[in-house]
Design a protein around this motif. Structure first.
Motif, PDB file in Angstrom:
ATOM      1  N   SER A  63       0.828  -1.213   0.000  1.00 62.67           N
ATOM      2  CA  SER A  63       0.000   0.000   0.000  1.00 62.67           C
ATOM      3  C   SER A  63       0.861   1.261   0.000  1.00 62.67           C
ATOM      4  N   ALA A  64       2.124   1.130   0.417  1.00 65.10           N
ATOM      5  CA  ALA A  64       3.047   2.268   0.440  1.00 65.10           C
ATOM      6  C   ALA A  64       4.006   2.234  -0.753  1.00 65.10           C
ATOM      7  N   GLY A  65       3.769   1.344  -1.720  1.00 63.55           N
ATOM      8  CA  GLY A  65       4.572   1.331  -2.935  1.00 63.55           C
ATOM      9  C   GLY A  65       5.786   0.426  -2.921  1.00 63.55           C
ATOM     10  N   TYR A  66       5.899  -0.437  -1.913  1.00 64.32           N
ATOM     11  CA  TYR A  66       7.015  -1.371  -1.849  1.00 64.32           C
ATOM     12  C   TYR A  66       6.700  -2.596  -2.712  1.00 64.32           C
ATOM     13  N   GLU A  67       7.728  -3.259  -3.201  1.00 70.47           N
ATOM     14  CA  GLU A  67       7.600  -4.526  -3.908  1.00 70.47           C
ATOM     15  C   GLU A  67       7.967  -5.605  -2.895  1.00 70.47           C
ATOM     16  N   THR A  68       7.128  -6.623  -2.733  1.00 70.92           N
ATOM     17  CA  THR A  68       7.402  -7.633  -1.710  1.00 70.92           C
ATOM     18  C   THR A  68       7.605  -9.020  -2.300  1.00 70.92           C
ATOM     19  N   TYR A  69       8.418  -9.794  -1.601  1.00 66.73           N
ATOM     20  CA  TYR A  69       8.628 -11.215  -1.863  1.00 66.73           C
ATOM     21  C   TYR A  69       8.425 -11.896  -0.522  1.00 66.73           C
ATOM     22  N   GLU A  70       7.882 -13.115  -0.535  1.00 67.14           N
ATOM     23  CA  GLU A  70       7.595 -13.795   0.715  1.00 67.14           C
ATOM     24  C   GLU A  70       8.126 -15.214   0.703  1.00 67.14           C
ATOM     25  N   ALA A  71       8.536 -15.677   1.891  1.00 68.16           N
ATOM     26  CA  ALA A  71       8.985 -17.052   2.075  1.00 68.16           C
ATOM     27  C   ALA A  71       8.481 -17.553   3.419  1.00 68.16           C
ATOM     28  N   LEU A  72       8.077 -18.820   3.454  1.00 66.81           N
ATOM     29  CA  LEU A  72       7.584 -19.438   4.683  1.00 66.81           C
ATOM     30  C   LEU A  72       8.695 -20.091   5.492  1.00 66.81           C
ATOM     31  N   ASP A  73       9.910 -20.168   4.941  1.00 66.30           N
ATOM     32  CA  ASP A  73      11.039 -20.741   5.671  1.00 66.30           C
ATOM     33  C   ASP A  73      12.326 -20.047   5.227  1.00 66.30           C
ATOM     34  N   ALA A  74      13.373 -20.220   6.021  1.00 69.76           N
ATOM     35  CA  ALA A  74      14.637 -19.525   5.778  1.00 69.76           C
ATOM     36  C   ALA A  74      15.330 -20.003   4.512  1.00 69.76           C
ATOM     37  N   GLU A  75      15.280 -21.293   4.241  1.00 65.37           N
ATOM     38  CA  GLU A  75      15.952 -21.816   3.055  1.00 65.37           C
ATOM     39  C   GLU A  75      15.378 -21.195   1.776  1.00 65.37           C
ATOM     40  N   THR A  76      14.058 -21.128   1.681  1.00 66.58           N
ATOM     41  CA  THR A  76      13.414 -20.493   0.531  1.00 66.58           C
ATOM     42  C   THR A  76      13.750 -19.003   0.499  1.00 66.58           C
ATOM     43  N   GLY A  77      13.773 -18.387   1.670  1.00 66.19           N
ATOM     44  CA  GLY A  77      14.113 -16.963   1.761  1.00 66.19           C
ATOM     45  C   GLY A  77      15.513 -16.676   1.245  1.00 66.19           C
ATOM     46  N   LEU A  78      16.482 -17.516   1.610  1.00 69.62           N
ATOM     47  CA  LEU A  78      17.855 -17.315   1.136  1.00 69.62           C
ATOM     48  C   LEU A  78      17.934 -17.454  -0.381  1.00 69.62           C
ATOM     49  N   ALA A  79      17.191 -18.403  -0.944  1.00 65.72           N
ATOM     50  CA  ALA A  79      17.170 -18.559  -2.400  1.00 65.72           C
ATOM     51  C   ALA A  79      16.557 -17.327  -3.067  1.00 65.72           C
TER      52      ALA A  79
END
Length: 183
Positions: A63-79
């Motif tokens: 809503s403030a103009g940011y682009e987001t990516y999401e991960a449910l675990d750290a391994e996916t987040g690191l990738a």
């Protein structure tokens, strides 16, 4: 307009319009202070195993103009970090598999990721988690549940003059010697 102002208006007693903004020791109330956001399109990665937290953060940030990516675990987040190179990371501490502290250590050891600011999150209010997170490289700590104000307050503290999230200069904790056993 607050609920009391609405009631006063309904009763014909709207004397709050002439009142100055509420202050505490000369500081303008937070709702009266303009919010400073990162520049439009700032990439933010959210790593949390709670879909509710992911959805809430995504909603506030987009809503403030940011682009987001999401991960449910750290391994996916690191990738995702290596693929999209976020400019800011919200990282939960308690995650399935690799926990947030291990993920933070991996981020700080990776030359391509180490300069990304990280805001750690936890529902546990233990000061030790906050202290440990900052000792291994977290740039801020946010307890859950959080408010919209809290999210943007934490981001604003990390912005440089160009409104880009940056890691603050690392300064030792005033009592770090006590915890290192070097007192």
């Amino acid at each position: 307009m607050g609920i009391l102002d609405q009631i006063r208006t309904l009763l014909g007693r709207n004397d709050s319009a002439a009142a100055p903004p509420k202050t505490t020791d000369g500081i303008v109330e937070r709702r009266k202070k303009p919010r400073v956001d990162a520049r439009e399109g700032t990439r933010v990665l959210i790593i949390d195993d709670s879909k509710t937290i992911l959805v809430a953060l995504r909603k506030f940030l987009r809503s403030a103009g940011y682009e987001t990516y999401e991960a449910l675990d750290a391994e996916t987040g690191l990738a995702l970090m290596r693929e999209h190179r976020p400019e800011l990371i919200f990282l939960d501490i308690v995650l399935p598999g690799m926990n947030g502290f291990a993920a933070l250590r991996a981020i700080r050891r990776d030359p391509m990721l180490r300069d990304i600011p990280v805001i750690m999150m936890s529902g546990n209010e233990q000061a030790m988690e906050q202290f440990f997170g900052t000792r291994i490289g977290a740039d801020d700590f946010m307890k859950k549940p959080f408010s919209r104000y809290e999210i943007f307050f934490r981001i604003e503290r990390l912005l440089d003059e160009q409104l880009v999230p940056r890691r603050p200069a690392l300064q030792p904790h005033p009592r770090a010697a006590e915890f290192d056993g070097a007192a």
